[in-house]
Design an enzyme around this catalytic site. Sequence first.
Site, short mmCIF file in Angstrom:
data_model
loop_
_atom_site.label_atom_id
_atom_site.label_comp_id
_atom_site.label_asym_id
_atom_site.label_seq_id
_atom_site.Cartn_x
_atom_site.Cartn_y
_atom_site.Cartn_z
N ASP A 284 0.59 3.75 -4.01
CA ASP A 284 0.71 5.17 -4.33
C ASP A 284 0.63 5.43 -5.84
OD1 ASP A 284 1.51 7.88 -3.32
OD2 ASP A 284 3.16 7.54 -4.70
N GLU A 326 -4.46 4.36 -4.28
CA GLU A 326 -4.45 5.81 -4.24
C GLU A 326 -4.47 6.26 -5.69
OE1 GLU A 326 -2.54 9.96 -3.91
OE2 GLU A 326 -1.57 8.25 -4.83
C1 GLC Z 1 0.95 10.48 -3.95
C2 GLC Z 1 1.25 11.01 -2.57
C3 GLC Z 1 1.88 12.35 -2.68
C4 GLC Z 1 3.16 12.23 -3.49
C5 GLC Z 1 2.91 11.55 -4.83
C6 GLC Z 1 4.18 11.11 -5.47
O1 GLC Z 1 0.02 11.25 -4.61
O2 GLC Z 1 0.08 11.04 -1.79
O3 GLC Z 1 2.13 12.90 -1.43
O4 GLC Z 1 3.70 13.49 -3.71
O5 GLC Z 1 2.14 10.39 -4.69
O6 GLC Z 1 4.70 9.98 -4.82
#
Ligand code: GLC
Length: 633
Positions: A284, A326
């Site tokens: 993430d 991500e």
């Molecule tokens: C990523 C997740 C999102 C979250 C952020 C902070 O972007 O997809 O949903 O708010 O991280 O963890």
Amino acid sequence: MNSPATLSPRDDACTLTSTQAINEAMTRIQARLDEQREFLRDRLSRLYGHRPDFRDWFERLLAHVVDLAARRPDELRQLDEQRLAHPGWHLGPNMLAYTAYADKFANGLKGVEGQVPLLKELGVTYLHLLPFLKARSGESDGGFAVASFEEIEPRLGTMRDLEALAATLRHAGISLCSDFVLNHVADDHPWAVAARQGDPHYRGFFHVFADEADAARHELHLTQVFPQTAPGNFTHVDDMGGHVWTTFYPYQWDLNYANPHVFESIVLALLRLANRGIDAFRLDSTAYLWKREGTRCMNEPEVHWILQALRSIVQIAAPAVLLKAEAIVPTSELPPYFGEGDARGRECHLAYHSSLMSASWLALAEQRATVLRGVVRDTPALPEGGSWITYVRCHDDIGWGVLKPELRILGEPEYRLLYASQFFAGRIEGSYSAGAPFQAHVEAGVHGTNGMAAALVGLARAGTPEEETDAIRRLLMLYALTFTFGGIPLIYMGDEVGLGNADDEAVRSGVDGRELHRPRFSEAAWLRRHVSGTREHKVFAGLCELIALRRVTPALAADVPTSVLDVADAAILAIRRGEDFVGLSNFSQRSVTLDLSAHIGDATWVDLVDGTRVDMGAVQLPPWGFTWLSKGP
Ligand code: GLC
């Protein structure tokens, strides 16, 4: 003398039965360690080599890694071997991902086991469950504020449930992907609690500025993820005597990766989860891992060294595991997440292609695919073993910011994004959408768009059969593109039956606008998938047809080159895969006739869906239609 990271068989190390099997496993771990050691040392010494205790720390880290490798259960060890023998196992056109919240999908982890028949019916091979580790009490950003890497969120089940689910999925041919939130922890995570209590070791896990001016100086260069609900990147915390770095919500404390103990704690937590049976991790918010004053603190070179070191460690201890970045960053900033230079192919296996996703929505709003074509053109070939995650929707908003550089390249104004944002909010004449803007500071600002795909394509508001047909065409056309582009397409829970926006307390409370597209799974809608005449049936049947077709079309494997054909009509995206496949998407409300002969030569082509021969001088596309063409015999 044995270094701490040299192996010896251990009695309690694993569940292998014979001494010979143990020895063989140890030999293999040792071989992988030998293979990785120098690369890993190099990456970690770039990060931490200046520290006087680096050598000892490094050897101790390896000893922990080896220990966890030795504790890997038999079945996972076998999976390691299988995947090492077939490193491209995740690139085939059979790969299909599905993503859901465990509670909304099935009331928890046990319930998800009960949904395996649904996943099998769709042909899913990869299930990404949104955060299920113990979350912060109170608000938790949908579980992205993690309070423990060692426990499951009690509402969702137990570690035993997780292991059982992972095994059931594995036996059903489905990989389990878990979020791994490594940029920050919740402010009630034990590390944060210890830091608040004054423990200097844990205080060093976070970025804290006693002086407000220091925080303000950094802030000057930073962007904002939630400008409306969580403005700024720092939060004053009395117990910490200063400003804590909080890129996201104030209760999500960014970890300080300049501290090797942070890296070590995170890596070991990931390996422990891998040993529970998780075989893919969605890393993430990776772009934010390293902070450097005077920069946006995104995509810094150190981020990649951290990820490369992580991959190298996974390669030693749990080589079956996939790492997925991500990183919601523009197309040009994405390739490094797969590893470049001497690390080409040695970073993440997978990454979300968020620009492709956002650009396809922009194309839908504008009925022209110019930015989308630019994104496809600017997407480089990936290193061996790399693959995109292609998607229409996910639990987050459609972020428009990633497209700004694409617009600059094309010399186009940014207000095109504002148009799209207003369009999907239903604020433009002729719009069919029932979405909502996300985090725009001001009425005329643009940040993101919320809403389920069905609501954004107009299915929710369709009042006549014609409107319904058009909306379903738009939905299937967007999904067809994710199936065509190359990578693992991801279905967002509910899209398979055209589920609309959530309408519940979470939405009404307005705490986080993204709740709009986080509805509960609808058993009733799912049952209607087989009732002909229903919209659920039309969406489901259309999607299943594409899934089945894709599975038997080798040109749609992730490692077949993708290129874009420069066709004259701006509403069309024409994607070529290898030599034998062309996918066309019509983003306009017009029927289009295309002359592809100049692009294709004089081979015979057939329509993959109905098997008929196609005149490449006059290919027909209905409004919002798509066509898959394959070189004929
Ligand atoms: C990523 C997740 C999102 C979250 C952020 C902070 O972007 O997809 O949903 O708010 O991280 O963890």
